[in-house]
Design an enzyme around this catalytic site. Structure first.
Site, PDB file in Angstrom:
ATOM      1  N   ASP A   1      -0.410   4.136   1.238  1.00 24.18           N
ATOM      2  CA  ASP A   1      -0.917   5.023   2.291  1.00 24.18           C
ATOM      3  C   ASP A   1       0.012   4.963   3.509  1.00 24.18           C
ATOM      4  OD1 ASP A   1      -1.773   2.876   4.172  1.00 24.18           O
ATOM      5  OD2 ASP A   1      -3.266   2.430   2.630  1.00 24.18           O
TER       6      ASP A   1
ATOM      7  N   ASN B   1       0.822  -1.202   0.000  1.00 22.15           N
ATOM      8  CA  ASN B   1       0.000   0.000   0.000  1.00 22.15           C
ATOM      9  C   ASN B   1       0.863   1.263   0.000  1.00 22.15           C
ATOM     10  OD1 ASN B   1      -2.180  -1.743   0.174  1.00 22.15           O
ATOM     11  ND2 ASN B   1      -2.332  -1.569   2.396  1.00 22.15           N
TER      12      ASN B   1
ATOM     13  N   HIS C   1       5.828  -0.368  -2.762  1.00 24.92           N
ATOM     14  CA  HIS C   1       5.361   0.394  -3.927  1.00 24.92           C
ATOM     15  C   HIS C   1       5.417   1.900  -3.720  1.00 24.92           C
ATOM     16  CE1 HIS C   1       2.941  -3.420  -5.189  1.00 24.92           C
ATOM     17  NE2 HIS C   1       4.221  -3.508  -5.482  1.00 24.92           N
TER      18      HIS C   1
END
Length: 229
Positions: free
Chosen positions: A89, A87, A104
């Site tokens: 975030d 993720n 990522h």
């Protein structure tokens, strides 16, 4: 202290209101993935890419970690915990996890477009970025995200973490996107592997146990299992 490595994907943040990367219609927040998540798309239309990630940052500013994030962070009291997340975030950070590998990239960071992430990374929080925003050398800033078509610089640290794990827990990822999906191949023989996902998934590997629940419920069940070990 036993080492637990969590491999987390979009499903762990879905209950915080963060849309999954690739839904069944092939769209991500009404954009084609090919238009907002590939290196070719950046060179083709950087303005659209910046707009898209500005929207993701604005969405993230309002998001809060859910019970799954909090339970993962809480396990640091009894275990040596590393989170390897797909993720972009920062919900694991908000929940209190202290050892996080972002495979990522991170939505709240940018870097000059000539950087592979090894230099020039800037934490901008939730601020927008526009065409013309540049580093001190005048190089355009881009999202600090690993797009399709780019290498994954944090794979090696992730492989090393998985290789040291006493327990591997996969939460909210179907394990179909490579190279992240290949991380299960680096666990030591005999290492138990738990997978939390509401959809049935068969990894066809030894010592595999699925908890077929959403992330929040599944993590609560996992905490109970770990407490009984």
């Amino acid at each position: 202290m036993k080492r637990i490595v969590f491999l987390t994907g979009a499903g762990v943040s879905a209950e915080s209101g963060i849309k999954t990367f690739r839904d069944s219609d092939g769209l991500w927040e009404n954009y084609r993935v090919e238009d907002v998540a590939t290196i070719d798309a950046w060179y083709r239309n950087p303005e659209l890419m910046l707009k898209f990630y500005n929207e993701r940052r604005a969405q993230l500013e309002c998001a809060k970690p859910n019970k799954a994030h909090i339970l993962i962070a809480g396990l640091e009291k009894q275990f040596d915990v590393t989170v390897v997340t797909q993720n972009i975030d920062n919900l694991h950070e908000q929940a209190g996890s202290t050892d996080i590998i972002h495979l990522h990239g991170e939505c709240t960071k940018v870097r000059p477009q000539d950087s592979d992430g090894s230099f020039g990374v800037i934490d901008i929080g939730y601020k927008p970025v526009s065409l013309g925003d540049a580093d001190s050398r005048g190089i355009q800033l881009r999202p600090h995200i690993v797009w399709f078509g780019e290498s994954v610089p944090m794979m090696e640290p992730a492989i090393q973490a998985v290789g040291r794990a006493d327990i591997l827990v996969i939460v909210g990822t179907s394990m179909v996107v490579y190279p992240a999906a290949g991380l299960v191949n680096y666990v030591r023989m005999g290492t138990p592997i738990y997978l939390i996902d509401p959809k049935p998934i068969n990894l066809n590997i030894p010592n595999f146990i699925q908890i077929q629940e959403p992330a929040t419920i599944g993590m609560q069940k996992l905490v109970e299992i770990l407490g009984a070990l």
